[in-house]
Design a protein around this motif. Structure first.
Motif, PDB file in Angstrom:
ATOM      1  N   GLU A 632       0.847  -1.187   0.000  1.00 59.72           N
ATOM      2  CA  GLU A 632       0.000   0.000   0.000  1.00 59.72           C
ATOM      3  C   GLU A 632       0.888   1.243   0.000  1.00 59.72           C
ATOM      4  OE1 GLU A 632      -3.088   0.238   2.908  1.00 59.72           O
ATOM      5  OE2 GLU A 632      -3.311  -1.940   3.002  1.00 59.72           O
ATOM      6  N   LYS A 633       0.528   2.227  -0.830  1.00 63.56           N
ATOM      7  CA  LYS A 633       1.269   3.489  -0.892  1.00 63.56           C
ATOM      8  C   LYS A 633       0.288   4.651  -0.972  1.00 63.56           C
ATOM      9  CE  LYS A 633       5.313   1.706  -3.425  1.00 63.56           C
ATOM     10  NZ  LYS A 633       6.054   1.783  -4.706  1.00 63.56           N
ATOM     11  N   GLU A 634       0.751   5.799  -0.500  1.00 62.28           N
ATOM     12  CA  GLU A 634      -0.008   7.031  -0.652  1.00 62.28           C
ATOM     13  C   GLU A 634       0.882   8.108  -1.255  1.00 62.28           C
ATOM     14  OE1 GLU A 634      -1.725   8.327   2.993  1.00 62.28           O
ATOM     15  OE2 GLU A 634      -3.397   6.906   2.897  1.00 62.28           O
ATOM     16  N   HIS A 635       0.341   8.834  -2.237  1.00 60.33           N
ATOM     17  CA  HIS A 635       1.010   9.985  -2.828  1.00 60.33           C
ATOM     18  C   HIS A 635       0.060  11.177  -2.689  1.00 60.33           C
ATOM     19  CE1 HIS A 635       4.201   7.849  -5.390  1.00 60.33           C
ATOM     20  NE2 HIS A 635       3.581   6.886  -4.724  1.00 60.33           N
ATOM     21  N   TRP A 636       0.536  12.246  -2.074  1.00 55.35           N
ATOM     22  CA  TRP A 636      -0.292  13.442  -1.989  1.00 55.35           C
ATOM     23  C   TRP A 636       0.607  14.671  -1.916  1.00 55.35           C
ATOM     24  CZ3 TRP A 636       0.258  16.371   2.475  1.00 55.35           C
ATOM     25  CH2 TRP A 636       0.826  15.720   3.576  1.00 55.35           C
ATOM     26  N   GLY A 637       0.046  15.810  -2.284  1.00 52.23           N
ATOM     27  CA  GLY A 637       0.865  17.010  -2.255  1.00 52.23           C
ATOM     28  C   GLY A 637       0.196  18.184  -2.943  1.00 52.23           C
ATOM     29  N   TYR A 663       5.336   4.283   1.560  1.00 54.36           N
ATOM     30  CA  TYR A 663       4.724   2.995   1.861  1.00 54.36           C
ATOM     31  C   TYR A 663       3.879   3.134   3.134  1.00 54.36           C
ATOM     32  CZ  TYR A 663       8.033   0.817  -1.412  1.00 54.36           C
ATOM     33  OH  TYR A 663       8.749   0.469  -2.520  1.00 54.36           O
ATOM     34  N   MET A 664       2.696   2.505   3.104  1.00 55.36           N
ATOM     35  CA  MET A 664       1.782   2.621   4.230  1.00 55.36           C
ATOM     36  C   MET A 664       1.642   1.328   5.024  1.00 55.36           C
ATOM     37  SD  MET A 664       1.103   5.743   3.947  1.00 55.36           S
ATOM     38  CE  MET A 664      -0.116   5.868   5.258  1.00 55.36           C
ATOM     39  N   ASN A 665       2.325   0.258   4.611  1.00 52.67           N
ATOM     40  CA  ASN A 665       2.224  -0.999   5.336  1.00 52.67           C
ATOM     41  C   ASN A 665       3.529  -1.770   5.242  1.00 52.67           C
ATOM     42  OD1 ASN A 665       2.087  -1.798   2.628  1.00 52.67           O
ATOM     43  ND2 ASN A 665       0.687  -3.507   3.070  1.00 52.67           N
ATOM     44  N   ASN A 666       3.554  -2.907   5.916  1.00 54.98           N
ATOM     45  CA  ASN A 666       4.708  -3.814   5.865  1.00 54.98           C
ATOM     46  C   ASN A 666       4.296  -5.038   5.045  1.00 54.98           C
ATOM     47  OD1 ASN A 666       6.283  -2.188   7.657  1.00 54.98           O
ATOM     48  ND2 ASN A 666       5.118  -3.038   9.378  1.00 54.98           N
ATOM     49  N   PRO A 667       4.616  -5.062   3.758  1.00 54.25           N
ATOM     50  CA  PRO A 667       4.068  -6.088   2.868  1.00 54.25           C
ATOM     51  C   PRO A 667       4.658  -7.473   3.093  1.00 54.25           C
ATOM     52  CG  PRO A 667       5.623  -4.691   1.697  1.00 54.25           C
ATOM     53  CD  PRO A 667       5.439  -4.065   3.042  1.00 54.25           C
ATOM     54  N   VAL A 684       8.516  -7.600   4.846  1.00 50.37           N
ATOM     55  CA  VAL A 684       9.420  -6.467   4.758  1.00 50.37           C
ATOM     56  C   VAL A 684       8.834  -5.299   5.538  1.00 50.37           C
ATOM     57  CG1 VAL A 684      10.494  -4.777   3.226  1.00 50.37           C
ATOM     58  CG2 VAL A 684      10.331  -7.163   2.518  1.00 50.37           C
ATOM     59  N   TYR A 685       9.614  -4.783   6.482  1.00 52.81           N
ATOM     60  CA  TYR A 685       9.169  -3.639   7.281  1.00 52.81           C
ATOM     61  C   TYR A 685       9.502  -2.356   6.519  1.00 52.81           C
ATOM     62  CZ  TYR A 685       7.868  -6.719  11.023  1.00 52.81           C
ATOM     63  OH  TYR A 685       7.232  -7.687  11.762  1.00 52.81           O
ATOM     64  N   ALA A 686       8.566  -2.022   5.612  1.00 51.65           N
ATOM     65  CA  ALA A 686       8.763  -0.893   4.708  1.00 51.65           C
ATOM     66  C   ALA A 686       7.896   0.307   5.063  1.00 51.65           C
ATOM     67  CB  ALA A 686       8.465  -1.314   3.270  1.00 51.65           C
ATOM     68  N   LYS A 687       7.048   0.179   6.038  1.00 48.46           N
ATOM     69  CA  LYS A 687       6.111   1.261   6.374  1.00 48.46           C
ATOM     70  C   LYS A 687       6.874   2.546   6.686  1.00 48.46           C
ATOM     71  CE  LYS A 687       2.078   2.336   9.233  1.00 48.46           C
ATOM     72  NZ  LYS A 687       1.168   1.852  10.292  1.00 48.46           N
TER      73      LYS A 687
END
Length: 843
Positions: A632-637, A663-667, A684-687
């Motif tokens: 999960e990812k978020e892009h805003w601006g 990244y919004m979670n740990n996939p 993977v702890y990518a959050k």
């Protein structure tokens, strides 16, 4: 600085030039055993007035018309989106690579004059050729009748990737018999580019013919290609840059018999063609039907080595002074300190230490020949070839002056051919097609070591395929429609699409690590795609308006990411799903006699993304595949741009963006070693990690002045919040918790374990300038002159990105000796002072 400027002036006096953009640097892993399938998506072509974002433009959009060109030295990506989310069409046919999602700009390299006629749209902008992607789309018009009649000659020179270029374009215009023809040829060359050890050699051609039968029917055909060979630059560590005393040190080359030779050479050729039939049914209805074909040959060479041969890369971490002892914690012995000082002196003062030793590799192979042994060193060429066919038909109906609709159908079928072949045995006489990592683990008599079980212990000669050989087939179909209308102060649209995608792998070798899963078909994965969009514009008056857009899309996963270990077996990623994209934006547009521009806020959420990484694992000394899914990812601006008309001759343009992309979670992850048949589930702890290799904040202020045919520009750009590409391996749960049982609680959270942070690179300023003159001659002839200078202040400390290597961190303990560098990251730097001088003659 004076010396560089003097050299540039001499160059410009000798060689006329035309501006082109700095090539996009490679951000794929550079480890020797790297899975170089990603080479096809790197967009490493200089002629990218043609960078992804500069092509996604709109003539009346101040922001999109400028950011791709202005911010190109930092590889800026609009909204932080990957280039797979921007679509490229040619005469109405989509030419994105369906395996990787990206468009290969090398396909149209050197054809700037031939590809100038284009329409670019923002993510929700209305158009007549596509449903549109979340990153926007561009359609290049190659119809012969759309070019101005006459000839154009352009001669070019620069101090970038190539130093010389020539282009000639001729067009007949539309003749009385209804025919029109346009042709263009170009050549780009550098014996050595701006980075030592690189070179460039490329020819390009374009031919278009069009027949206007009558007022209703027109048929056009265009074909083009750009066979290219170029030497690449490699990223390196800060320790290497410090010791080489240059941020443009290139570890990819060395001397062979006194001549420079690059180990990383790209050879590409993508001959393509597109046919289009324009059928004007009546004044209100039109049908455009197009078919496109592409054959891509794309190979990248790389060094390989066997047995107990030493790693030949000059910047291998064990060859640095810091490998003598742990400079963070150790108090060195006298021998360690002597070794440290010796290596430091050699790196600083002996250029040969910093480069590949080709003569050593040839000598080692000659010794192996005398003993009847295998090649110790060789050069392989990794191929990602492709055969693709695309079809599109679009119907446009203007119901009345207030309402119209567009409907289209698109079909794609692609065969991707992935293999490697022996390019150069470096004087050796024999090489056997077995896996060197498996030999170490299972011994020379095990069937597991065989890359091709049906041809065991096969002897390989130059030009032979070896290691892996497989095809990936992708088929896609979709239909779409859009209705748009206006009523008073309101303009609106609603659109939708539905489609499907199918993919499968066909293995051509029975691999010893997966004898039951490597040869033949994987079976077909099928996905249903679809999406909806809607937008509303409220025009307060002729000068001010508000636009709101929203959309939802289901996209099939890319074939590139869909297989766990595609070189050795057919397994798909576990729980493979369509990617979900939800997004929208809100824009205030203004256009007054004094100022024009816009302010936009946007938000995009990605779900069920899949990513794949492949690398040589130094910690475990074996090649590793790592696939993540459910990302999960978020892009805003915010995006803002405005042009102020200060006088009739002087204008000021301000552009800025602040964005977030993380990244919004740990996939969930699947880890596979090439020397084994089993795959292991992991996480993977990518959050919290952010999109890498692009500034998430960028600001520009430009002055433009024109008078009596002269054009002047001075632009200052500031970049910030550039993040390093993080190593997914170093953030695996199994790696973080190794030897620490109970480090994960019932909710999957780490306990007492710190996840490595992501490195944020320093921001920086860059000043650019240009001057030009347009001269009208008699009989419609003209001359255009332009000199563009980038990075006028020669800021050589601005990093554009890079990546962590897949090794454990060193822990600093307050003990620092001589110098301290992170050994786990490699970096790229923005180009130093560089310039183009352009002379174009139209006749």
């Amino acid at each position: 600085m004076k010396q560089r400027l003097g050299l540039a002036i001499v160059l410009f006096c000798l060689t006329p030039t035309l501006f082109a953009q700095q090539k996009a640097k490679q951000n794929a892993r550079e480890d020797n055993a790297s899975f170089m399938f990603t080479e096809s998506q790197l967009n490493e072509d200089d002629d990218a007035a043609q960078s992804m974002q500069s092509l996604v433009t709109s003539n009346n959009d101040v922001y999109l018309s400028n950011v791709g060109y202005l911010f190109s030295p930092m590889r800026f990506r609009v909204r932080g989106f990957d280039s797979q989310y921007s679509d490229m069409y040619i005469n109405g046919v989509q030419f994105n690579d369906v395996e990787t999602g990206r468009f290969s700009y090398g396909m149209i390299g050197g054809l700037n004059d031939a590809t100038r006629n284009k329409e670019g749209i923002a993510p929700f902008e209305m158009n007549n050729f596509t449903f549109g992607s979340i990153g926007g789309a561009t359609n290049i018009n190659l119809r012969a009748s759309q070019y101005s009649a006459g000839s154009k000659l352009t001669l070019s020179g620069c101090n970038r990737n190539y130093i010389l270029r020539g282009m000639y374009t001729y067009s007949t215009g539309l003749l009385k018999n209804g025919w029109a023809f346009t042709g263009s040829v170009g050549y780009r060359w550098a014996n050595e580019g701006n980075i030592e050890g690189t070179f460039y050699n490329s020819f390009s051609y374009f031919l278009s013919a069009e027949k206007v039968f009558n007022s209703r029917h027109t048929l056009s055909l265009a074909t083009w290609g750009a066979p290219t060979e170029r030497g690449q630059q490699g990223a390196s560590t800060e320790e290497a840059y410090y010791l080489a005393n240059s941020h443009y040190y290139n570890p990819n080359w060395g001397y062979q018999n006194g001549e420079k030779r690059n180990a990383r050479v790209v050879r590409s050729f993508e001959p393509s063609a597109v046919a289009a039939w324009d059928f004007t049914i009546n004044d209100d209805m039109k049908l455009v039907t197009s078919a496109g074909f592409k054959y891509s040959s794309y190979g990248t060479s790389a060094l390989g080595w066997n047995g107990n041969a030493a790693d030949p890369r000059p910047d291998y971490y064990k060859k640095f002074p810091s490998s003598a002892f742990n400079v963070y914690t150790d108090i060195p012995t006298e021998d360690q300190l002597n070794q440290f000082n010796t290596l430091t002196d050699s790196w600083k003062n002996n250029k040969a230490t910093r480069q590949l030793d080709w003569d050593m590799m040839y000598f080692a192979n000659s010794q192996a020949n005398e003993l009847g042994k295998e090649a110790l060193y060789y050069v392989e060429e990794r191929h990602n070839d492709q055969l693709a066919f695309n079809f599109s038909s679009v119907f446009n109906h203007a119901i009345n002056e207030h309402n119209n609709y567009v409907a289209g159908i698109a079909v794609n079928t692609t065969k991707g051919m992935h293999f490697k072949k022996m390019k150069d045995l470096l004087g050796a006489r024999q090489y056997t097609d077995i896996d060197k990592f498996s030999v170490r683990d299972y011994g020379v008599n095990s069937y597991i070591i065989q890359n091709d079980l049906d041809n065991p212990d096969r002897r390989i000669g130059e030009g032979d395929k070896f290691g892996y050989d497989y095809n990936i087939y992708v088929n896609k179909q979709n239909v779409w429609a859009r209705y748009q209308g206006n009523s008073g102060a309101f303009n609106y649209f609603v659109s939708g699409k539905i489609g499907s995608a199918q993919m499968f792998r066909d293995g051509l070798m029975r691999n010893g690590r997966a004898p039951l899963k490597s040869l033949g078909s994987s079976g077909t994965a099928k996905f249903l795609e679809g999406g909806v969009k809607a937008g509303l514009t409220w025009a307060l008056n002729g000068n001010h308006s508000f636009t709101i857009n929203a959309g939802y899309e289901d996209r099939a996963p890319l074939a590139y990411n869909s297989f766990i270990a595609p070189r050795i077996k057919n397994d798909f990623v576990k729980d493979l799903k369509t990617e979900r994209i939800i997004g929208g934006d809100l824009t205030y547009n203004f256009n007054t006699p004094v100022v024009m521009g816009r302010i936009t806020g946007y938000y995009t959420h990605f779900d069920n993304q899949v990513e794949m990484d492949a690398f040589y694992n130094d910690n475990e000394s074996r090649f590793t595949y790592l696939s993540m899914n459910g990302i999960e990812k978020e892009h805003w601006g915010v995006e803002a741009a405005a042009t102020f008309r200060l006088t009739s001759n002087l204008s000021l343009t301000a552009i800025g963006t602040w964005s977030e992309a993380k990244y919004m979670n740990n996939p969930v992850a699947t880890r596979t070693y090439e020397s084994e048949s089993e795959s292991n589930l992991d996480r993977v702890y990518a959050k919290g990690m952010r999109a890498n290799g692009t500034p998430l904040s960028a600001y520009s202020l430009a002055l433009d002045y024109n008078i009596k045919g002269w054009f002047f520009n001075l632009t200052g750009n500031y970049y910030d919040r550039v993040y390093l590409d993080f190593s997914s391996y170093r953030r695996l749960e199994s790696v973080l918790t190794k030897g620490n049982e109970g480090a994960v609680d019932a909710n999957g959270n780490l306990v007492g374990v710190n996840v490595p942070g992501q490195e944020k690179l320093d921001g920086g300023f860059m000043l650019d300038a240009s001057i030009g003159k347009y001269i009208r001659l008699k009989n419609g002839k003209s001359i255009s002159l332009n000199l563009s200078v980038n990075n006028v202040l020669n800021n050589t400390d601005l990093r554009t990105g890079g990546y962590e290597q897949n090794r454990g961190d060193e822990k600093q303990n307050g003990q620092v000796r001589e110098y301290v560098f992170s050994k786990n990251s490699k970096y790229y730097y923005a180009p130093a002072f560089n310039a183009f001088l352009n002379i174009g003659y139209r006749f």
